[in-house]
Design a protein around this motif. Sequence first.
Motif, mmCIF file in Angstrom:
data_model
loop_
_atom_site.group_PDB
_atom_site.id
_atom_site.type_symbol
_atom_site.label_atom_id
_atom_site.label_comp_id
_atom_site.label_asym_id
_atom_site.label_seq_id
_atom_site.Cartn_x
_atom_site.Cartn_y
_atom_site.Cartn_z
ATOM 1 N N THR B 4 10.219 -55.034 -30.498
ATOM 2 C CA THR B 4 10.368 -55.950 -29.382
ATOM 3 C C THR B 4 9.178 -55.770 -28.475
ATOM 4 O O THR B 4 8.813 -54.661 -28.138
ATOM 5 C CB THR B 4 11.657 -55.627 -28.608
ATOM 6 O OG1 THR B 4 12.677 -55.393 -29.559
ATOM 7 C CG2 THR B 4 12.046 -56.754 -27.710
ATOM 8 N N ARG B 5 8.598 -56.855 -28.093
ATOM 9 C CA ARG B 5 7.433 -56.744 -27.224
ATOM 10 C C ARG B 5 7.790 -56.948 -25.769
ATOM 11 O O ARG B 5 6.974 -56.764 -24.901
ATOM 12 C CB ARG B 5 6.391 -57.796 -27.626
ATOM 13 C CG ARG B 5 5.635 -57.432 -28.869
ATOM 14 C CD ARG B 5 4.957 -58.677 -29.422
ATOM 15 N NE ARG B 5 4.526 -58.481 -30.788
ATOM 16 C CZ ARG B 5 3.335 -58.001 -31.126
ATOM 17 N NH1 ARG B 5 2.485 -57.699 -30.206
ATOM 18 N NH2 ARG B 5 3.014 -57.824 -32.376
ATOM 19 N N THR B 6 8.986 -57.379 -25.527
ATOM 20 C CA THR B 6 9.337 -57.664 -24.146
ATOM 21 C C THR B 6 9.843 -56.420 -23.444
ATOM 22 O O THR B 6 10.552 -55.619 -24.020
ATOM 23 C CB THR B 6 10.434 -58.733 -24.084
ATOM 24 O OG1 THR B 6 11.475 -58.335 -24.962
ATOM 25 C CG2 THR B 6 9.917 -60.081 -24.487
ATOM 26 N N ALA B 7 9.445 -56.271 -22.224
ATOM 27 C CA ALA B 7 9.921 -55.158 -21.408
ATOM 28 C C ALA B 7 11.252 -55.577 -20.784
ATOM 29 O O ALA B 7 11.611 -56.752 -20.821
ATOM 30 C CB ALA B 7 8.906 -54.878 -20.315
ATOM 31 N N PRO B 8 11.983 -54.602 -20.236
ATOM 32 C CA PRO B 8 13.230 -54.971 -19.585
ATOM 33 C C PRO B 8 12.974 -55.948 -18.447
ATOM 34 O O PRO B 8 11.924 -55.930 -17.819
ATOM 35 C CB PRO B 8 13.776 -53.650 -19.048
ATOM 36 C CG PRO B 8 12.645 -52.700 -19.095
ATOM 37 C CD PRO B 8 11.722 -53.179 -20.156
#
Lengths: 309, 272
Positions: B4-8
């Motif tokens: 996953t490349r998205t941060a929280p």
Amino acid sequence: MIELDGLTKAYGSKKAVDNLTVNIRPGMVTGFLGPNGAGKSTTMRMVLGLDRPTAGRARITGRRYVDLVDPLRTVGAVLDGRAGHPGQSARSHLLGIARSNGLAPGRVPAVLETVGLGAVANKRLGTFSLGMTQRLGIAGALLGDPAVLLLDEPVNGLDPDGVLWIRGLMRSLAAQGRTVLVSSHLLSEMQDTADHLVLISRGRLVADESMATLLAKRSARAATVRTPQGPAFAAVLERAGMSVTTGAEPALHVTGEGLEEIGALAFEHGHRLDELSFRRPSLEEAYLDLTGGDLEYTSRPVGSPEEPT
Amino acid sequence: MSSTRTAPAPGRLPAMTSERGRAHRWGSAIAFEWTKLTGVRSTLWLVLAGTLLTLGGTLLIGASARASGENGFATAAPAPLFAVQTISFTQVAVLLVAVFAFTAEYSNGSIRTTLLSVPGRGRVLIAKSVVLAAMSVVIGSALVLLGTLAASAAAAEYGTFTGAQLGHAVLGTAVSLALTSVFVLGVAAALRSTAGTILTMFVVLYALSSVLPIFGQGWLTDLGAYLPGTAAGVLVTDAADPYGSATALAVLAGWAGAGLGVGYLALRYRDV
């Protein structure tokens, strides 16, 4: 905010960390750099209350780690190596940590998805690869949604995809206003990630400055100039006190003081420039410059064995 | 594994400290230890092994008592006694759970996760003690009931017993196993190594009582009466020799307390 105040750790007469005083500020990624054995991990363990300082103290948001109430709500840490029992599943491992600090159990699937381990939540930790173990450690650090994050060599064992991911993660965590301290011995990694650098060597502070300042101040800079009137412009530059060498192709390689004046000089003297580029010093150069090649474990070239006695 | 490349999602920064109260923190630490203990298979295997060994042992002793009795030897005894005699050895399986509660964490590195989550060393030690003591009470009681059932079935009329005898065996075993577990836990916290802790456990619980009299020194032999094994023996059988139940309880509690003390000092002052 992490505050180190005269932090010292001695093993016998050898000082692994020597009178380290530095503040790690929020809202940016701070790279904690130094060669292997420089004392980075020892410093981080003292900040986290795992090792007892010989002298000095380390505080997070004004308190010692051991005095924090439900510390995972304030600090998330990723240390090297395994974080859990190999017989325990990833979900159970994180659920225990969540319970220990009164965190909502719903955080567990959330952080597992964030780090990309949602599909292996029920697998036992003993079956995890190094990269998956590293991601699980990050999941554990994010559980409490902490304002301060400490990551010890987080890119170890990650594939290129994972390295890219963690870089983005650290940048976005810092952009949210969190304090992010990340240690590494890989200088090039830091060049792409950190805003600020803390350099140590043999346990002592070598530099504590922004990446931009560090790169600008250290190491001689050089410029490459391409112009139709090479020799004439070279004379102009030399009169201005720079040293110029002409390469095989019609380009001037310029070093010395006042390189930023080159464009202005060309304009004043009516020279057309086809190319003007400055070579940025690499972090490696700045680093070697600062530490003077003062590495803890120096290597010898292979192929020069000692004479048998 | 997908990445996953998205941060929280960005959100407001969390509060710097927690408002949860003291009692809550103790409860959380205990829930943490309970999750770890029940989350690994080795705990289940050890408890299962202890149960099977107890079952086998009591069946054998009961059958042997019956065979000897039928041949005119006076070997009849209350079935709960057969059970506690067997459990005095098969309890090792349960005690190993206490050993691994610390030594496994040191060998696989999860002790750092434990101390990062619960930085109070005393809190960690007490939370583990509470969980292990509770488990020992339940398992110990169950083993006595099971063992008594098996022994009495095998011994028939040579194993008759009263409810009071059974009750004493259950209570005594529950208490002594809980205190012995806590002692072993403290030793494990101090020594950190599995081999060293198991060796120490065997020496203190089993070997010393046979070794001490060898020296022929009266005081050394007397000292043997204050070993945890002797005290546990008094507790589970309601014997009056060499001392009563109250003294036995004090002796065993002293060993548990000493174990915890040594474990606490090691946790408090040694680097992880």
